[in-house]
Design an enzyme around this catalytic site. Structure first.
Site, PDB file in Angstrom:
ATOM      1  CB  ALA A  50       2.050  32.694  13.807  1.00  0.00           C
ATOM      2  CE  LYS A  78       5.288  31.893  10.743  1.00  0.00           C
ATOM      3  NZ  LYS A  78       4.743  33.125  11.315  1.00  0.00           N
ATOM      4  N   PRO A  96       9.256  32.952   3.067  1.00  0.00           N
ATOM      5  CG  PRO A  96      11.249  32.627   1.862  1.00  0.00           C
ATOM      6  CD  PRO A  96       9.927  33.375   1.825  1.00  0.00           C
ATOM      7  CB  ILE A 346       5.438  38.157  19.544  1.00  0.00           C
ATOM      8  CG1 ILE A 346       4.223  37.630  20.306  1.00  0.00           C
ATOM      9  CG2 ILE A 346       6.714  37.865  20.306  1.00  0.00           C
ATOM     10  CD1 ILE A 346       4.339  36.181  20.712  1.00  0.00           C
ATOM     11  N   GLY A 434      14.588  48.211  10.644  1.00  0.00           N
ATOM     12  CA  GLY A 434      13.294  47.750  10.154  1.00  0.00           C
ATOM     13  C   GLY A 434      13.367  46.270   9.860  1.00  0.00           C
TER      14      GLY A 434
END
Lengths: 513, 501
Positions: A50, A78, A96, A346, A434
């Site tokens: 994911a 996604k 979301p 990832i 960030g």
């Protein structure tokens, strides 16, 4: 001009092949030569099935065709992550890949929602976010352009088979001339005085010398950890999970355009829908349950039939205090581990590569470049860490030992301050560097049961009835527009129509390589 | 719902007091906030100027103050940048161009560094839309910029007239100016309970704002007040304000000229030129400084110059209890980079952002203090970089400035720029990549190397990109309004009085 830097990438998981792809596509050939050492005997587990929306940028940057990538990796779209049972049992919220409301404002759209709530108008915050409404309806479409368009308020990522992605990347990168060397490392030679890594000796006897080594050896951290002995900063007191069982299962029902994370007694379970199967796993803490019990729990919780035997993975939350030391830069698991609760594995590889590009060294390995790289990565890691801890800490669950521990544990001061400000007045800090922006923090705060005690006083300038009308209209518009979107299943079927078969199915865990 | 703060009392003076009054009235007036002001005696001298960053324009938009009114009343002159001369390097203009959007892979400066290394002689400044406009006395703006080169401008303002304009505007907007002067401040439990006016009237409020300037009239009464001096980073400690005649054709920049003990700024206004001499008293007497002015001013000094002390630094806690200090009361910077009003704007926006929602105000104070102090420290670093990077060798003041240690944050900024031309930016920064870059390059801090990705661009494309930018700027600048035409077009025409001469 200096001679090109001879780069040796150790490890061919997702991190290794992403590094090869990025360096070969985004650095001029005059700057570096790239070789990648990996062994077929060491299995690829594959970081993160994911992903986050940044993945699309990465693919675009290095020149990967989205439709082809999706076909080859059996990917689905996604729009976010659903969290079940986190704040309290029976709860469900979606984090979301999009905003709430129509546009981001400096105070935050949610202030309107809080004001209405305080006045007795209880809107469902999720119905005011296009990305969430679409997720809940199992619908997907590509975001529209035009800032005034409600269907432009989100981005998207992928669920994919990480082993297939690594294989796909390998092919892509080898086409670009990156040399792959098969073999297992037997020993690492270091310079007598500087301590820098000079070469890797493989079991075959071959000696691979280089100027700059990128350690993608996974948890083993062969170069940064073993050879250079960079200290480990243990975060397990805040993130106590240390094992995961992973198992694929057959798809049941519609393919959701979101990942699901369900809090369990001693950890949480992921559910990642791919085109051909569903990836599942139970991330748990051996401090609070046994491996056997966890395995049982996972198998009992599957929606479809298990397609293989569950596989166990061991890890620890934390990171090496420096990701780049001397002439070794570690990417992914060899630099640190954060559980895949927010699909950040990832992303951390990707952001490290993006930070590396402007700082890419010459052969003299100026330590100032490493210092700046490490400074930037510290911020990334620590801010993600705090965000993950929030999920565990902000809970009213007291039904098991893990949750009682997490609720009571002392968390980093940086996080305490964030929680306090949101609870008090709905304020969400914005930072320059960030990953997670205010909409992400908002969805977790509210989703896990925290409602601000006060709204921002400037909201009182607007008459309440006008505010309520605005929210009603927004909710209606989002509802209507979502109904016009195609089903996620249909989009995938169309997008992957010419799917060539034959790419071997592989067993993907979802986070670790 | 009952508001926590129904009545706010501002104790302060000059522009800073009125701008905070206007901003609060604008932000919370509609929900019933009562904004009152006790005015302290003005500290503004007739010769004083306010030099303001482009953020002034956005502030005026927020409070709904017409630019024409400002230009007219405050005899304002648009300022596209500041020209630094005699800093030991060739003069350079630091303009207000915007950096490439975040996400754009490379800043233009990266392309420039490579070209420079290959021998291209054109200085970085000539690729700055704002600087080139400033050179030709023209005013850059977004509306005249179809190519998206991106530059904007600030203003030089007549300090006393600007304060009067804000005051009149505030009173018209419903801000309540209390009659009388301040005679006493009553403190209870670490909070301001009330202030007493000369009339004997006691005024209580839910929140007190200290806009008194560096003296901190209100906040210094509270336990916990303290001051962090930055005199080790910003060495000048005296300020001499003076005035001279108007420059013939109004330039679009202020001139910041270094001298042996500091620097002198010349700020064009519509009817005169304001002078600000900033220096360190160990290295020059006010008489020395005054005597040296004639060599840099366009005409004789008019009126009486006014000397004052300069003590850069920040309050340990700009917000204590129910008392919030803003502007100079919170942090004092060097006048070098036109930050005086900007710092007040930073305080205002943080105060509005963290406007109290409950009587305790503790968490609001904590956030305000953290953000304001961080912001001020980043601004301080920008200014201290000028001193650090000076190349006036053999002069004790400047040699000491070069040798002095800078903050760790600035250290890292200097290091990464020197290594790679990269800009390190922190949270709560005012200046973007372009500002830091043009300042660093202007002072002669040349990167040793550049972002390797620059080499992805084929040589021909590299040259073409660079030439195209020069062409775009060269074509656009002459179409911009001159300062003089901008001023006459923006001013609100005053009805000619029936002349009886």
């Amino acid at each position: 001009m200096n001679d090109p830097v001879e780069v040796v990438i150790l490890g061919g998981g997702t991190a290794g092949w992403m590094a090869a792809a990025a360096l070969s596509a985004l650095l001029p050939p005059s700057r570096c030569t790239i070789r990648l050492v990996e062994s077929d005997e060491i299995g690829i587990v594959g970081v993160g099935e994911a992903t986050l929306p940044h993945m699309k940028n990465f693919n675009d940057l290095v020149g990967i065709d989205e439709a082809e990538m999706m076909r080859r990796t059996k990917a689905t779209f996604k729009l976010g992550i659903e969290f079940r049972d986190w704040g309290f049992k029976g709860s469900s919220y979606v984090h979301p890949f999009g905003i709430h409301g129509r546009a981001e404002t400096s105070l935050g759209f949610h202030q309107k929602w809080v004001r209405a709530l305080h006045a007795g108008h209880e809107f469902d915050l999720e119905a005011l976010s296009f990305a969430i409404a679409a997720s809940r309806a199992n619908r997907f479409d590509f975001p529209s352009s035009g800032v005034s368009n409600i269907a432009s308020t989100y981005s998207y990522a992928y669920h994919f088979d990480a082993s297939l992605y690594a294989a796909f990347l390998r092919e892509f990168v080898e086409r670009r001339g990156v040399r792959r060397i098969e073999g297992k490392v037997q020993s690492v030679a270091r310079h007598q005085t500087s301590g820098a890594v000079e070469s890797l000796t493989l079991e075959s006897g071959a000696v691979i010398a280089g100027d700059f080594f990128i350690d993608c050896s996974g948890f083993r951290s062969l170069l940064l950890g073993d050879a250079l002995d960079v200290a480990w900063d243990d975060w397990s007191k805040w993130l106590p999970c240390d094992r995961a069982w992973a198992v694929p299962s057959a798809n049941v029902g519609e393919i959701t355009p979101y990942t699901r994370s369900t809090a369990l007694e001693a950890g949480w379970q992921w559910r990642i829908p791919l085109q051909h199967r569903t990836g599942n796993g139970y991330v748990f803490s051996t401090g609070f349950t046994s491996e056997e019990q966890a395995r049982e729990a996972l198998l009992n919780n599957l929606e479809g039939d298990a397609l293989a035997e569950p596989r166990l993975l061991r890890f620890k939350a934390g990171r090496r205090v420096r990701s780049w030391e001397k002439n070794v830069l570690a990417l992914g698991l060899s630099s640190g581990f954060l559980e895949p609760l927010e699909s950040t594995s990832i992303y951390l590889v990707q952001i490290a590569l993006m930070q590396l590009l402007p700082l890419f060294p010459d052969r003299n390995m100026d330590p100032a470049l490493a210092g700046e790289f490490n400074r930037r990565m510290d911020l990334e890691y620590e801010r993600i860490r705090d965000f993950l801890i929030l999920h565990y800490h902000l809970t009213s669950r007291d039904d098991s030992e893990l949750w009682r521990y997490c609720k009571a544990m002392e968390v980093p001061e940086s996080l305490t301050a964030k929680m306090q400000l949101f609870r008090h007045r709905g304020h969400i800090e914005r930072y320059r560097d960030g990953l997670f922006t205010p909409p992400s923090w908002l969805s977790v705060f509210v989703g896990q049961g925290m409602v601000p005690e006060h709204h921002h006083p400037s909201l009182n300038n607007v008459p309440l009835d006008r505010l309520v009308e605005e929210l009603e209209a927004l909710q209606e518009e989002i509802g209507d527009r979502v109904q016009e979107m195609p089903k996620h299943d249909a989009v995938i079927a169309r997008y992957s129509a010419e799917a060539p078969t034959g790419a071997g199915d592989s067993f993907g865990f979802g986070m670790i390589s | 719902m009952t508001e926590t703060v129904r009545r706010v009392l501002i104790v302060g003076r000059d522009a800073q007091a009125w701008l905070i009054a206007l901003a609060l009235q604008r932000a919370f007036g509609a929900s019933g906030l009562i904004v009152e002001v006790v005015e302290l005696p003005s500290l503004v001298a007739a010769s004083d100027v306010l030099a303001a960053l482009p953020s002034l324009q956005s502030f005026h938009k927020i409070i709904d103050l017409d630019e024409g009114a400002v230009v007219t009343a405050a005899r304002a002159v648009p300022m596209a940048g500041q020209r630094f001369s005699d800093w030991g390097v060739a003069p350079f203009i630091q303009a207000y161009d915007s950096a490439a959007a975040p996400g754009a892979a490379l800043q233009f400066a990266q392309l420039w560094v490579k070209a420079h290394q290959k021998g291209m002689p054109v200085p970085f400044e000539e690729f700055s839309f704002g600087a080139m406009a400033a050179r030709l006395s023209r005013v850059p703006s977004e509306s005249d910029d179809p190519a998206g080169l991106g530059a904007t401008f600030g203003y030089n303002l007549e300090a006393s007239a600007y304060a009067l304009l804000l005051k009149a505007f505030a009173v018209r907007r419903g801000v309540n100016l209390l009659a009388g002067t301040l005679s006493d401040i009553k403190v209870e439990d670490g909070r301001i309970a009330a202030v007493t006016l000369s009339s004997g009237q006691q005024v209580a409020a839910d929140l007190f704002i200290d806009a008194s300037g560096s003296e901190g009239t209100l906040i210094r009464q509270l336990p916990g007040d303290g001051f962090e001096s930055w005199s080790d980073l910003l060495p000048c400690d005296r300020l001499l304000s003076a005035s001279t005649s108007r420059l013939e054709n109004l330039p679009a920049f202020s001139e910041i000229r270094a001298n042996k003990a500091g620097w002198t700024g010349l700020y064009p206004l519509q009817d005169r030129t304001a002078i600000l001499a900033v220096f360190k008293s160990d290295f020059a007497s006010p008489q020395d400084v005054l005597a040296s002015l004639s060599s840099v001013t366009p005409g004789p000094i008019q009126g009486d110059p006014v000397l004052s002390e300069l003590k850069p630094g920040v309050r340990n806690a700009p917000w204590i209890g129910n008392c919030v200090s803003v502007g100079d009361a919170a942090a004092v910077l060097d006048p070098l980079d036109a930050l005086h009003l900007h710092m007040a704007h930073v305080c205002v926006s943080n105060l509005i952002n963290f406007w109290p929602v409950s009587p305790a105000m503790g968490s609001e104070a904590k956030e305000y203090n953290r953000n304001v102090r961080l912001h001020a420290a980043n601004l301080r670093d920008f200014e201290s970089a000028h001193y650090k990077l000076n190349k006036r060798e053999g002069e004790p003041f400047w040699d000491a400035a070069r040798d002095r240690a800078v903050s760790p944050g600035l250290e890292q900024k200097l290091l990464m720029f020197r290594k790679r031309g990269l800009n390190v930016l922190f949270d709560e920064e005012t200046f973007d990549e372009h500002s830091w870059t043009s300042m660093f390059l202007g002072h002669g801090l040349m990167p040793e190397s550049y972002d390797p990705r620059v080499d992805l661009l084929a040589e021909q494309d590299h040259i073409e990109t660079i030439q195209a930018r020069l062409r775009q700027i060269g074509a656009l600048v002459p179409t911009l309004p001159t300062v003089d035409s901008f001023v006459s077009a923006t001013s609100i025409p005053v009805k000619a009085p029936a002349t009886a001469s």
